[in-house]
Design a protein around this motif. Structure first.
Motif, PDB file in Angstrom:
ATOM      1  N   TYR A 181       0.866  -1.172   0.000  1.00  0.00           N
ATOM      2  CA  TYR A 181       0.000   0.000   0.000  1.00  0.00           C
ATOM      3  C   TYR A 181       0.902   1.221   0.000  1.00  0.00           C
ATOM      4  CZ  TYR A 181      -4.412  -2.326   0.743  1.00  0.00           C
ATOM      5  OH  TYR A 181      -5.538  -3.073   0.578  1.00  0.00           O
ATOM      6  N   LEU A 182       0.660   2.148  -0.901  1.00  0.00           N
ATOM      7  CA  LEU A 182       1.522   3.316  -1.032  1.00  0.00           C
ATOM      8  C   LEU A 182       0.819   4.568  -0.529  1.00  0.00           C
ATOM      9  CD1 LEU A 182       2.961   2.569  -4.572  1.00  0.00           C
ATOM     10  CD2 LEU A 182       4.021   2.137  -2.344  1.00  0.00           C
ATOM     11  N   VAL A 183       1.596   5.456   0.054  1.00  0.00           N
ATOM     12  CA  VAL A 183       1.086   6.737   0.554  1.00  0.00           C
ATOM     13  C   VAL A 183       1.947   7.837  -0.058  1.00  0.00           C
ATOM     14  CG1 VAL A 183       0.669   8.150   2.592  1.00  0.00           C
ATOM     15  CG2 VAL A 183       0.394   5.662   2.735  1.00  0.00           C
ATOM     16  N   PRO A 184       1.345   8.717  -0.846  1.00  0.00           N
ATOM     17  CA  PRO A 184       2.151   9.741  -1.508  1.00  0.00           C
ATOM     18  C   PRO A 184       2.693  10.766  -0.515  1.00  0.00           C
ATOM     19  CG  PRO A 184      -0.173  10.098  -1.930  1.00  0.00           C
ATOM     20  CD  PRO A 184      -0.082   8.799  -1.195  1.00  0.00           C
ATOM     21  N   SER A 185       3.891  11.233  -0.780  1.00  0.00           N
ATOM     22  CA  SER A 185       4.504  12.257   0.060  1.00  0.00           C
ATOM     23  C   SER A 185       4.189  13.636  -0.504  1.00  0.00           C
ATOM     24  CB  SER A 185       6.022  12.044   0.096  1.00  0.00           C
ATOM     25  OG  SER A 185       6.655  13.231   0.520  1.00  0.00           O
ATOM     26  N   ARG A 186       3.685  14.531   0.363  1.00  0.00           N
ATOM     27  CA  ARG A 186       3.423  15.898  -0.080  1.00  0.00           C
ATOM     28  C   ARG A 186       4.742  16.673  -0.161  1.00  0.00           C
ATOM     29  NH1 ARG A 186       3.482  20.267   2.929  1.00  0.00           N
ATOM     30  NH2 ARG A 186       3.409  18.989   4.818  1.00  0.00           N
ATOM     31  N   VAL A 187       5.615  16.397   0.817  1.00  0.00           N
ATOM     32  CA  VAL A 187       6.862  17.159   0.913  1.00  0.00           C
ATOM     33  C   VAL A 187       7.813  16.814  -0.237  1.00  0.00           C
ATOM     34  CG1 VAL A 187       8.774  17.742   2.446  1.00  0.00           C
ATOM     35  CG2 VAL A 187       6.531  17.153   3.410  1.00  0.00           C
ATOM     36  N   TYR A 188       7.770  15.566  -0.657  1.00  0.00           N
ATOM     37  CA  TYR A 188       8.634  15.131  -1.763  1.00  0.00           C
ATOM     38  C   TYR A 188       7.761  14.619  -2.904  1.00  0.00           C
ATOM     39  CZ  TYR A 188      12.054  15.520   1.910  1.00  0.00           C
ATOM     40  OH  TYR A 188      12.824  16.017   2.915  1.00  0.00           O
ATOM     41  N   PRO A 189       7.245  15.517  -3.707  1.00  0.00           N
ATOM     42  CA  PRO A 189       6.295  15.134  -4.760  1.00  0.00           C
ATOM     43  C   PRO A 189       6.880  14.023  -5.636  1.00  0.00           C
ATOM     44  CG  PRO A 189       6.516  17.510  -4.636  1.00  0.00           C
ATOM     45  CD  PRO A 189       7.569  16.942  -3.754  1.00  0.00           C
ATOM     46  N   GLY A 190       6.038  13.038  -5.934  1.00  0.00           N
ATOM     47  CA  GLY A 190       6.491  11.930  -6.765  1.00  0.00           C
ATOM     48  C   GLY A 190       7.094  10.791  -5.965  1.00  0.00           C
ATOM     49  N   GLN A 191       7.327  11.018  -4.649  1.00  0.00           N
ATOM     50  CA  GLN A 191       7.861   9.942  -3.825  1.00  0.00           C
ATOM     51  C   GLN A 191       6.755   9.391  -2.928  1.00  0.00           C
ATOM     52  OE1 GLN A 191      11.650  10.758  -1.967  1.00  0.00           O
ATOM     53  NE2 GLN A 191      12.167  12.276  -3.521  1.00  0.00           N
ATOM     54  N   PHE A 192       6.956   8.156  -2.496  1.00  0.00           N
ATOM     55  CA  PHE A 192       5.907   7.462  -1.744  1.00  0.00           C
ATOM     56  C   PHE A 192       6.453   6.793  -0.492  1.00  0.00           C
ATOM     57  CE2 PHE A 192       4.329   7.857  -5.983  1.00  0.00           C
ATOM     58  CZ  PHE A 192       2.962   8.002  -5.864  1.00  0.00           C
ATOM     59  N   TYR A 193       5.637   6.812   0.550  1.00  0.00           N
ATOM     60  CA  TYR A 193       5.843   5.894   1.662  1.00  0.00           C
ATOM     61  C   TYR A 193       5.131   4.593   1.302  1.00  0.00           C
ATOM     62  CZ  TYR A 193       6.643  10.263   4.232  1.00  0.00           C
ATOM     63  OH  TYR A 193       7.095  11.474   4.645  1.00  0.00           O
ATOM     64  N   ALA A 194       5.493   3.518   2.016  1.00  0.00           N
ATOM     65  CA  ALA A 194       4.689   2.300   1.948  1.00  0.00           C
ATOM     66  C   ALA A 194       4.272   1.946   3.358  1.00  0.00           C
ATOM     67  CB  ALA A 194       5.497   1.168   1.332  1.00  0.00           C
ATOM     68  N   LEU A 195       3.073   1.341   3.485  1.00  0.00           N
ATOM     69  CA  LEU A 195       2.681   0.817   4.787  1.00  0.00           C
ATOM     70  C   LEU A 195       3.413  -0.510   4.979  1.00  0.00           C
ATOM     71  CD1 LEU A 195      -1.164   1.501   4.675  1.00  0.00           C
ATOM     72  CD2 LEU A 195       0.700   3.022   5.340  1.00  0.00           C
ATOM     73  N   PRO A 196       3.847  -0.821   6.205  1.00  0.00           N
ATOM     74  CA  PRO A 196       4.673  -2.017   6.406  1.00  0.00           C
ATOM     75  C   PRO A 196       3.885  -3.308   6.171  1.00  0.00           C
ATOM     76  CG  PRO A 196       4.048  -1.077   8.513  1.00  0.00           C
ATOM     77  CD  PRO A 196       3.577  -0.115   7.469  1.00  0.00           C
ATOM     78  N   GLN A 197       4.484  -4.234   5.434  1.00  0.00           N
ATOM     79  CA  GLN A 197       3.876  -5.564   5.284  1.00  0.00           C
ATOM     80  C   GLN A 197       4.044  -6.354   6.571  1.00  0.00           C
ATOM     81  OE1 GLN A 197       4.994  -7.598   1.722  1.00  0.00           O
ATOM     82  NE2 GLN A 197       4.943  -5.736   0.507  1.00  0.00           N
TER      83      GLN A 197
END
Length: 596
Positions: A181-197
């Motif tokens: 599951y990806l969560v977009p970063s506002r501070v770093y546009p185009g980069q994503f966090y992921a929720l831990p598996q």
RNA sequence: GGAGACGUAGUUCAGUCGGUUAGAACGCCGGCCUGUCACGCCGGAGGUCGCGAGUUCGAGUCUCGUCGUCUCCGCCA
């Protein structure tokens, strides 16, 4: 007096007779006799009968009240007469005669299903009105059991010196495993966090940080399709990790926890408190699966050698071509009608078999369609090896080894159900140990990790350097209960040079290990303790404790099979402003354009 | 992505071989009832038989499609 209650609806008894009390709760059921109205008032704690007499000013209001309305009443606790005691109710020796009545919340709508009786109804409706569904006894109990399970896990592990930690929910995408599951970063546009598996790398880092015994009831997120025992999206693990331990230490620790959970939270019998250990290869050989249900015995028996020269070509050809002939002894199945055997065969065909040969030992003879093709000598050996006696029936699988084992493993499970061999009150744990470190991808021929790439290979660096990769075993184990895989675990590989070599065999160059797993790679160079752990699935544990066949029955607000929350309306579209802020643009395939 | 099962009143279900006005229980509305505890009795409302097409004189029933739900396979280190 308190505005809502002096007691709860499960609290009152003979000791309270003669006192004035205030109760609040839901109208569970109403019995209107015209001259007197009885209301069973329900809250979290229980049920109490309220009596409304005709001479009170609120009589007509009380008569109109509908089930599931919330009311507050004041009244006197009265000892019931002998004939009116209800022995089925915890509070059945008393009742409360109402002197005041406040309607807190009136039910105007027709209920989508009954709360006071547990009739089946469409799950979609239950999920859309989950707050009502959760009022029902079964769900209410399940959610409480889940809470008790968590509480007991914490109490037990803390007493055993474990410490609970939080690990990040917003983290980085991991290269292996399930879809993130990806969560977009506002501070770093185009980069994503992921929720831990799973907090896998964090718990290992905590061990490197010098914390000795870690646990966490950890949320895990995997974007995979659901199953009856697999919630889409999110689930919880009882995540554990320990430093300076052996596999045996960990097994003992976990056995203690599991036994305590089942002893204190269920009425089930635990088959063995020291769980049997079955090597992966044996599990495949005997049960055709790495998660065998050992509540019943019935192992597959290899009879390949007996049928080398058998007149039955299906058998002898397979034996000659490197295949195997596996046999199950269905104890007591010989008395079953022909339809039983036909059904078993139909099932096997449905699972991809060409057929399912069988023999029945009945009236001192061995009968069945293939009996006439088997010589006396072969038959003698067969009966001796399988231990088949009067009343037993043998089921045969013949073919390529892996396929035959897997197929007959499924037949074994069905046979056990059909022959009523499963003690529903038994919990039977086992450890599956000695998993292979690597396996060959049948499509590509590539050597790949068969489980967790962070596991320590048995034999360490020496094994990696000298052995055929496919012969290397790992300190990698599963805990299985009643045929359900509760968890995988491993003694980890804490040595960077062994880690590099292990990844190299699986085709990962050094540079990739360093960039894909920078945290562990770095940490292991600054003094890493030998460590290992495991992470039993909490949801599946509660399913077993509650005897529920579906994981959604033990989750308060689950997603449905298609990963939607019907109550909250998730997932959903977001505003253009939100997208703009994240520099995201939606690019749907044409047929999925929303019609709104 | 693929396969299977199911879909009739608010809910649980019945509905015969394709044939008159689609039934029952619970719930809901109205009436009666002072000791019930799944209270009882009388009456009433409530249906696009998931949706669409086809076969037929006639479809809840048969055929095809479609949508929905669940289960399984794929997937889940």
């Amino acid at each position: 007096m308190h505005p809502y209650r002096t007691h709860n609806c499960g609290a009152l008894g003979l000791d309270n007779a003669g006192t004035t009390v205030k109760l609040s709760g839901w109208v569970h059921r109403k019995r209107d006799h015209g001259g007197v109205v009885f209301i069973d008032l329900r809250d979290h704690y229980g049920l109490t009968q309220i009596v409304i007499n005709p001479d009170v000013p609120f009589f007509s209001e009380a008569e109109r009240v509908r089930n599931e309305s919330v009311i507050t009443i004041v009244g006197e606790v009265v000892k019931r007469t002998a004939e009116t005691i209800n022995p089925n109710m915890d509070t059945g020796e008393i009742e409360v005669v109402a002197t005041d009545f406040i309607m807190e919340s009136f039910v105007e709508e027709t209920l989508p299903f009954t709360v006071n009786q547990e009739l089946e109804c469409p799950e979609e409706t239950r999920l859309a009105y989950r707050f009502l569904d959760l009022r029902r006894e079964r769900m209410h109990k399940n959610i409480l059991l889940r809470s008790k399970t968590c509480a007991l896990v914490r109490e037990h592990l803390v007493a055993k010196g474990f410490v609970e930690y939080h690990t990040p929910i917003l983290t980085s995408s991991s290269p292996e495993g399930a879809r993130d599951y990806l969560v977009p970063s506002r501070v770093y546009p185009g980069q994503f966090y992921a929720l831990p598996q799973a907090p896998q790398q964090f718990k290992q880092l905590l061990m490197v940080s010098g914390f000795d015994r870690y646990f966490q009831i950890a949320p895990c997120f995997r974007d995979e399709d659901s199953r009856a025992d697999r919630s889409p999206g999110e689930f919880y693990q009882i995540d554990m990790e320990m430093s300076f331990i052996t596999q045996d230490d960990l097994f003992a620790e976990l056995e203690e926890l599991m036994v305590r959970l089942f002893r204190e939270l269920s009425n089930k019998t635990i088959a063995a408190e020291v769980f049997p250990r079955i090597a992966y290869r044996d599990a495949m050989e005997w049960y055709g699966t790495d998660k065998p249900d050992i509540r019943y015995e019935m192992k597959m028996i290899d009879c390949t050698d007996i049928f080398q020269n058998c007149e039955l070509k299906v058998f002898s050809h397979q034996a000659a071509a490197g295949g195997v002939i596996k046999v199950l002894n269905g104890k007591g199945a010989a008395e079953r009608p022909r339809k039983f055997f036909d059904d078993m065969e139909r099932y096997a065909r449905g699972e991809g078999a060409k057929g399912l040969a069988w023999l029945a030992v009945r009236d001192g003879e061995v009968k069945g369609p293939i009996a006439k093709f088997i010589s006396d000598d072969e038959m003698r050996q067969l009966l001796e090896r399988t231990g088949a006696v009067e009343g037993d029936a043998l089921f045969f699988g013949a073919g390529q080894a892996d396929e035959t084992r897997e197929l007959l493993g499924k037949v074994r499970q069905l046979l056990a159900r059909q022959l009523d061999m499963i003690d529903q009150n038994l919990v039977s744990f086992c450890w599956i140990v000695d998993f292979p470190m690597y396996e060959k991808n049948p499509d590509t021929g590539q050597i790949e990790f068969s489980h967790n790439p962070f596991s320590m290979p048995q034999g360490g660096m020496d094994a990696l350097l000298t052995k055929d990769p496919l012969d290397i075993l790992a300190y990698q184990y599963d805990i299985v209960c009643n045929g359900i895989e509760l968890s995988s675990g491993a003694i980890r590989n804490h040595r960077p040079e062994v880690m590099l070599k292990a990844f190299e065999i699986a085709g990962y160059p050094e540079s990739e290990v360093k960039t894909q797993f920078p945290a562990l790679w770095k940490a292991f160079h600054y003094g890493a303790p030998p460590h290992g752990g495991i992470a039993p699935g909490l949801d599946r544990m509660v399913m077993l404790l509650a005897d529920e066949p579906n994981i959604r029955e033990i989750i308060a607000f689950p997603l449905n099979q298609r990963a939607q929350d019907l109550l909250m309306g998730a997932p959903n579209y977001v505003s253009q402003e939100q997208l703009d802020e994240l520099c995201l643009e939606i690019n749907l395939p044409p047929e999925e354009t929303p019609t709104v």
